[in-house]
Design a protein around this motif. Structure first.
Motif, PDB file in Angstrom:
ATOM      1  N   ALA A  83       0.837  -1.202   0.000  1.00 39.25           N
ATOM      2  CA  ALA A  83       0.000   0.000   0.000  1.00 39.25           C
ATOM      3  C   ALA A  83       0.874   1.254   0.000  1.00 39.25           C
ATOM      4  O   ALA A  83       0.595   2.225  -0.723  1.00 39.25           O
ATOM      5  CB  ALA A  83      -0.935  -0.011   1.204  1.00 39.25           C
ATOM      6  N   TYR A  84       1.943   1.236   0.808  1.00 43.64           N
ATOM      7  CA  TYR A  84       2.849   2.381   0.833  1.00 43.64           C
ATOM      8  C   TYR A  84       3.576   2.546  -0.502  1.00 43.64           C
ATOM      9  O   TYR A  84       3.795   3.678  -0.963  1.00 43.64           O
ATOM     10  CB  TYR A  84       3.862   2.237   1.967  1.00 43.64           C
ATOM     11  N   ASP A  85       3.949   1.453  -1.132  1.00 42.01           N
ATOM     12  CA  ASP A  85       4.604   1.540  -2.441  1.00 42.01           C
ATOM     13  C   ASP A  85       3.701   2.238  -3.450  1.00 42.01           C
ATOM     14  O   ASP A  85       4.148   3.090  -4.230  1.00 42.01           O
ATOM     15  CB  ASP A  85       4.960   0.138  -2.943  1.00 42.01           C
ATOM     16  N   ILE A  86       2.427   1.875  -3.424  1.00 42.02           N
ATOM     17  CA  ILE A  86       1.465   2.472  -4.354  1.00 42.02           C
ATOM     18  C   ILE A  86       1.256   3.946  -4.042  1.00 42.02           C
ATOM     19  O   ILE A  86       1.193   4.798  -4.940  1.00 42.02           O
ATOM     20  CB  ILE A  86       0.143   1.692  -4.303  1.00 42.02           C
ATOM     21  N   LEU A  87       1.130   4.278  -2.757  1.00 40.77           N
ATOM     22  CA  LEU A  87       0.949   5.665  -2.353  1.00 40.77           C
ATOM     23  C   LEU A  87       2.123   6.529  -2.813  1.00 40.77           C
ATOM     24  O   LEU A  87       1.943   7.662  -3.269  1.00 40.77           O
ATOM     25  CB  LEU A  87       0.795   5.753  -0.833  1.00 40.77           C
ATOM     26  N   LYS A  88       3.322   5.990  -2.711  1.00 41.61           N
ATOM     27  CA  LYS A  88       4.521   6.734  -3.092  1.00 41.61           C
ATOM     28  C   LYS A  88       4.651   6.881  -4.607  1.00 41.61           C
ATOM     29  O   LYS A  88       5.008   7.960  -5.103  1.00 41.61           O
ATOM     30  CB  LYS A  88       5.761   6.024  -2.538  1.00 41.61           C
ATOM     31  N   GLU A  89       4.356   5.819  -5.337  1.00 39.52           N
ATOM     32  CA  GLU A  89       4.655   5.779  -6.763  1.00 39.52           C
ATOM     33  C   GLU A  89       3.570   6.384  -7.653  1.00 39.52           C
ATOM     34  O   GLU A  89       3.869   6.845  -8.758  1.00 39.52           O
ATOM     35  CB  GLU A  89       4.898   4.324  -7.191  1.00 39.52           C
ATOM     36  N   ARG A  90       2.324   6.384  -7.185  1.00 43.15           N
ATOM     37  CA  ARG A  90       1.225   6.781  -8.068  1.00 43.15           C
ATOM     38  C   ARG A  90       0.637   8.135  -7.676  1.00 43.15           C
ATOM     39  O   ARG A  90       0.144   8.327  -6.564  1.00 43.15           O
ATOM     40  CB  ARG A  90       0.148   5.694  -8.080  1.00 43.15           C
ATOM     41  N   GLU A  91       0.664   9.066  -8.615  1.00 42.88           N
ATOM     42  CA  GLU A  91       0.180  10.409  -8.366  1.00 42.88           C
ATOM     43  C   GLU A  91      -1.330  10.460  -8.184  1.00 42.88           C
ATOM     44  O   GLU A  91      -1.863  11.364  -7.539  1.00 42.88           O
ATOM     45  CB  GLU A  91       0.584  11.330  -9.528  1.00 42.88           C
ATOM     46  N   ASP A  92      -2.043   9.497  -8.785  1.00 37.78           N
ATOM     47  CA  ASP A  92      -3.507   9.523  -8.699  1.00 37.78           C
ATOM     48  C   ASP A  92      -4.035   8.996  -7.368  1.00 37.78           C
ATOM     49  O   ASP A  92      -5.234   9.091  -7.093  1.00 37.78           O
ATOM     50  CB  ASP A  92      -4.130   8.728  -9.851  1.00 37.78           C
ATOM     51  N   VAL A  93      -3.159   8.456  -6.527  1.00 38.42           N
ATOM     52  CA  VAL A  93      -3.555   7.956  -5.204  1.00 38.42           C
ATOM     53  C   VAL A  93      -3.303   9.053  -4.180  1.00 38.42           C
ATOM     54  O   VAL A  93      -2.166   9.466  -3.964  1.00 38.42           O
ATOM     55  CB  VAL A  93      -2.775   6.676  -4.842  1.00 38.42           C
ATOM     56  N   ILE A  94      -4.378   9.523  -3.537  1.00 36.50           N
ATOM     57  CA  ILE A  94      -4.272  10.701  -2.665  1.00 36.50           C
ATOM     58  C   ILE A  94      -3.927  10.358  -1.223  1.00 36.50           C
ATOM     59  O   ILE A  94      -3.464  11.227  -0.470  1.00 36.50           O
ATOM     60  CB  ILE A  94      -5.577  11.513  -2.683  1.00 36.50           C
ATOM     61  N   GLY A  95      -4.174   9.112  -0.786  1.00 38.72           N
ATOM     62  CA  GLY A  95      -3.906   8.786   0.604  1.00 38.72           C
ATOM     63  C   GLY A  95      -4.049   7.305   0.885  1.00 38.72           C
ATOM     64  O   GLY A  95      -4.468   6.521   0.029  1.00 38.72           O
ATOM     65  N   LEU A  96      -3.652   6.938   2.101  1.00 37.69           N
ATOM     66  CA  LEU A  96      -3.649   5.541   2.540  1.00 37.69           C
ATOM     67  C   LEU A  96      -4.427   5.414   3.837  1.00 37.69           C
ATOM     68  O   LEU A  96      -4.317   6.269   4.725  1.00 37.69           O
ATOM     69  CB  LEU A  96      -2.212   5.065   2.730  1.00 37.69           C
ATOM     70  N   VAL A  97      -5.198   4.327   3.959  1.00 32.12           N
ATOM     71  CA  VAL A  97      -5.938   4.023   5.187  1.00 32.12           C
ATOM     72  C   VAL A  97      -5.534   2.637   5.664  1.00 32.12           C
ATOM     73  O   VAL A  97      -5.522   1.684   4.880  1.00 32.12           O
ATOM     74  CB  VAL A  97      -7.462   4.076   4.948  1.00 32.12           C
TER      75      VAL A  97
END
Length: 339
Positions: A83-97
């Motif tokens: 989940a953190y990898d995706i949050l870091k790499e993808r601009e379209d992902v605004i946040g993590l829960v």
């Protein structure tokens, strides 16, 4: 707009996590979600939502008893790390829960996402009700048990920005948790922090004791993570004890049971005020370069839904930018490199 979810973090994962996601999707037509976890299990749970839910396979889970930093480094295919990898790499992902291990969520945020420039340490900021028609934020509530004065200054600036966004107010009342209200009170940390908060661009109202916490006269209570966590857990335990005693008293007498029927509406309203997690969601980890919301490990679907909504609101209202603006008005360069 996308939010990434640690689908296997928490006591009730993945069922309550996925059901909370479904609730959020129903409430937000433009929302899409990335679920990280065991693909074979998750695929069976998202029927009807396949066009709005992306599943990223992650066959490992970080448990509460594991060393946070070691787990983040070792379990690269865990639901939280992916989940953190995706949050870091993808601009379209605004946040993590995530409702997973608090230590792992904090370690992952620092190692994978990083801090806002000028912030020494991220901090957790849960919201609790007060005896008035208002709420109060504790910052920090457990992310940093050992702190320096500059850390508490950062917490105050971030907490003030967060409260301003959530409650649409320009001057939230910020207090320093202490064992007395006088300026010279407290341990060395409190004494050294006090003058920093007086000079900061916030509405600092001085020292306040734990008994003042839920008075309704404070909007943001600043403290180190050790004292903040003790205050939070003590408050939660006290509320639960009072509610339990009230139920026992009602059940022990016939006329009490009759009276309770007439007060059913009042009890329902009281429960709504106390159950603030389902209203506001989890605790944001303030100070990170992207939004991270930490849920209680025992949370259920309504809380997950609220946390997703919370992430959307904080993104739309520019929480991170507002924290950066608060920092820009105050010279904090000397603290930007502290670990």
């Amino acid at each position: 707009m996308k939010v990434v979810i640690d689908a296997f973090g928490g006591d009730n994962a993945p069922l309550e996590i996925v059901e909370g996601v479904k609730l959020a999707l129903k409430q937000n037509k433009d929302l899409e979600v990335v679920l990280c976890g065991k693909e074979d299990i998750l695929n069976k749970m998202i029927e009807g939502y396949q066009n709005r839910i992306e599943i990223v396979d992650a066959d490992e889970v970080i448990e509460n008893g594991e060393h946070p930093t070691f787990a983040i480094r070792k379990k690269k295919n865990s639901s939280l790390v992916r989940a953190y990898d995706i949050l870091k790499e993808r601009e379209d992902v605004i946040g993590l829960v995530s409702a997973g291990s608090t230590g792992a969520v904090l370690a992952g945020a620092i190692m994978k996402i990083g801090r806002i420039k000028g912030i020494s340490r991220p901090a957790l900021a849960p919201i609790l009700p007060t005896k008035k028609d208002s709420d109060v934020i504790i910052i920090d509530s457990g992310a940093n048990v050992d702190c320096k004065p500059i850390n508490l200054l950062h917490f105050a600036l971030m907490g003030s920005a967060y409260y301003s966004i959530i409650y649409n107010t320009t001057k939230p009342r910020v207090a320093l948790l202490n064992n007395g209200s006088e300026e010279g009170k407290g341990n060395d940390l409190a004494k050294e922090t006090y003058p920093l908060l007086k000079q900061a661009p916030i509405n600092f109202i001085g020292n306040k004791e734990g008994g003042d916490f839920m008075s309704g006269d404070i909007d943001v209570m600043v403290t180190d993570g050790f004292a903040g966590n003790a205050l939070l857990k003590g408050t939660e335990g006290s509320v639960m004890a009072v509610m339990s005693l009230l139920k026992q008293s009602i059940k022990s007498h016939f006329w009490s049971k009759i009276g309770a029927l007439f007060m059913k509406k009042t009890f329902k309203e009281l429960k709504g005020r106390i159950d603030i997690l389902n209203k506001h969601g989890g605790s944001p980890l303030l100070g990170c370069k992207k939004l991270v919301v930490k849920n209680h490990g025992s949370c259920k679907r309504n809380n997950i839904c609220s946390s997703i909504n919370q992430t959307i609101i904080l993104h739309e209202k520019g929480l991170i930018s507002q924290i950066e603006n608060n920092l820009a008005t105050f010279n904090l360069d000397t603290a930007s490199e502290e670990n």
